[in-house]
Design a protein around this motif. Structure first.
Motif, PDB file in Angstrom:
ATOM      1  N   ALA A  81      -0.681   8.375  -1.927  1.00 51.45           N
ATOM      2  CA  ALA A  81      -0.486   8.494  -3.367  1.00 51.45           C
ATOM      3  C   ALA A  81      -0.131   9.950  -3.685  1.00 51.45           C
ATOM      4  N   PRO A  82       0.352  10.230  -4.903  1.00 47.15           N
ATOM      5  CA  PRO A  82       0.745  11.607  -5.240  1.00 47.15           C
ATOM      6  C   PRO A  82      -0.305  12.660  -4.936  1.00 47.15           C
ATOM      7  N   ARG A  83      -1.572  12.342  -5.075  1.00 43.68           N
ATOM      8  CA  ARG A  83      -2.636  13.296  -4.739  1.00 43.68           C
ATOM      9  C   ARG A  83      -3.430  12.837  -3.520  1.00 43.68           C
ATOM     10  N   GLY A  84      -2.843  11.986  -2.728  1.00 43.39           N
ATOM     11  CA  GLY A  84      -3.538  11.441  -1.576  1.00 43.39           C
ATOM     12  C   GLY A  84      -3.684  12.444  -0.451  1.00 43.39           C
ATOM     13  N   CYS A  85      -4.590  12.143   0.477  1.00 42.31           N
ATOM     14  CA  CYS A  85      -4.823  13.045   1.600  1.00 42.31           C
ATOM     15  C   CYS A  85      -4.994  12.263   2.897  1.00 42.31           C
ATOM     16  N   LEU A  86      -4.564  12.887   3.969  1.00 37.66           N
ATOM     17  CA  LEU A  86      -4.718  12.369   5.322  1.00 37.66           C
ATOM     18  C   LEU A  86      -5.743  13.227   6.049  1.00 37.66           C
TER      19      LEU A  86
ATOM     20  N   LEU B 275       0.811  -1.220   0.000  1.00 38.77           N
ATOM     21  CA  LEU B 275       0.000   0.000   0.000  1.00 38.77           C
ATOM     22  C   LEU B 275       0.843   1.269   0.000  1.00 38.77           C
ATOM     23  N   ARG B 276       2.121   1.164   0.260  1.00 43.17           N
ATOM     24  CA  ARG B 276       2.972   2.357   0.311  1.00 43.17           C
ATOM     25  C   ARG B 276       2.895   3.129  -1.004  1.00 43.17           C
ATOM     26  N   GLY B 277       2.627   4.423  -0.893  1.00 40.71           N
ATOM     27  CA  GLY B 277       2.575   5.289  -2.064  1.00 40.71           C
ATOM     28  C   GLY B 277       1.314   5.160  -2.899  1.00 40.71           C
ATOM     29  N   ARG B 278       0.310   4.401  -2.409  1.00 39.75           N
ATOM     30  CA  ARG B 278      -0.893   4.145  -3.203  1.00 39.75           C
ATOM     31  C   ARG B 278      -2.178   4.669  -2.574  1.00 39.75           C
ATOM     32  N   VAL B 279      -2.126   5.168  -1.349  1.00 39.53           N
ATOM     33  CA  VAL B 279      -3.350   5.480  -0.616  1.00 39.53           C
ATOM     34  C   VAL B 279      -3.907   6.849  -1.007  1.00 39.53           C
ATOM     35  N   ASP B 280      -5.123   6.861  -1.518  1.00 40.71           N
ATOM     36  CA  ASP B 280      -5.766   8.116  -1.922  1.00 40.71           C
ATOM     37  C   ASP B 280      -6.422   8.826  -0.731  1.00 40.71           C
TER      38      ASP B 280
END
Length: 265
Positions: A220-225, A163-168
């Protein structure tokens, strides 16, 4: 302990059940009475449910479910009950990432946030995680219908490395009550919910800081927390997100008295 007041021997009505609940101090006695009457399958079960509520068990645990964004979320003793104000976090996530394909519900508790997001997004890859075995068991029941996966462990250590780098959308409803204030919580939370889901450390932000620090590696590049916090803690929470390298803003709902910190990668 016996009921605060016995139910009448004849068929109980909303009014008679509400009278028992009102005597026990339930503010929304009529509404609760309707829900309990609808839940009970027999007069004997009704008596047990009313007794439990009258003796202080949270309504959601009496019923076995909590309503959250139109869903019935299964809850059981020892599991954090989802709050309606947390629906604001879900709304903010959907506004920020309406086309999200990978969602993580961290500190998932019952899995309510993940289930609500997956229901709204349809077909999303959902992962949820919690350190508490009771929460993991409960969350698995709640996300099964949306194809979610639930993992046991401490924050990101519980998640699959893929999941690293993939979470939107990374939603983390972390514990944020300062340790010294846990004893001031309403009895329904203090006596019936796990300490690990409430106690956020000295200033309430220990877990939030850990999540913010590691989140950039998983987004992910446009992901948010998105993390819920309190009004008083919001400035420090925003600072923690910013220190982690996230582009940060605070969303506030006066209606729900909800404060959500949002960080973008």
């Amino acid at each position: 302990m016996p009921p605060m007041s016995p139910l009448p021997s004849s068929s109980p009505s909303v009014e008679s059940v509400a009278a028992v609940l009102r005597a026990a101090g339930c503010v929304f006695a009529e509404d609760e009475a309707r829900l309990i009457l609808a839940q009970a399958r027999t007069p004997e079960e009704l008596a047990v449910l009313v007794d439990r509520r009258a003796n202080g068990l949270p309504l959601e645990l009496v019923l076995g479910w909590a309503e959250f964004r139109g869903l019935r979320i299964t809850v059981e003793p020892g599991v954090f009950v989802p709050r309606r104000r947390t629906e604001f976090l879900v709304e903010q996530a959907l506004d920020r990432a309406p086309e999200a394909s990978v969602v993580v519900d961290l500190c998932c508790g019952s899995g309510a946030v993940g289930a609500a997001l997956a229901t709204a997004l349809d077909g999303v890859e959902l992962h949820a995680a919690d350190i508490d075995p009771a929460a993991v068991r409960c969350a698995r029941r709640n996300v099964a219908g949306v194809g979610g996966h639930v993992h046991a462990g401490d924050l990101f250590a519980a998640l699959p490395a893929g999941l690293r780098g993939r979470v939107d959308i990374l939603a983390a409803n972390v514990p944020y009550v300062p340790s010294g204030e846990v004893g001031l919580l309403p009895a329904e939370a203090r006596d019936h919910e796990p300490l690990v889901a409430l106690d956020g450390g000295t200033d309430g932000l220990d877990v939030l800081r850990r999540v913010a620090a590691e989140a950039p590696d998983w987004l992910a590049p446009r992901g948010c927390l998105l993390v819920e916090t309190s009004r008083a803690q919001a400035p420090a929470a925003v600072a923690a997100f910013t220190a982690a390298g996230l582009t940060t803003r605070l969303a506030v709902s006066e209606e729900w008295y909800a404060h959500v910190v949002i960080g973008a990668s």
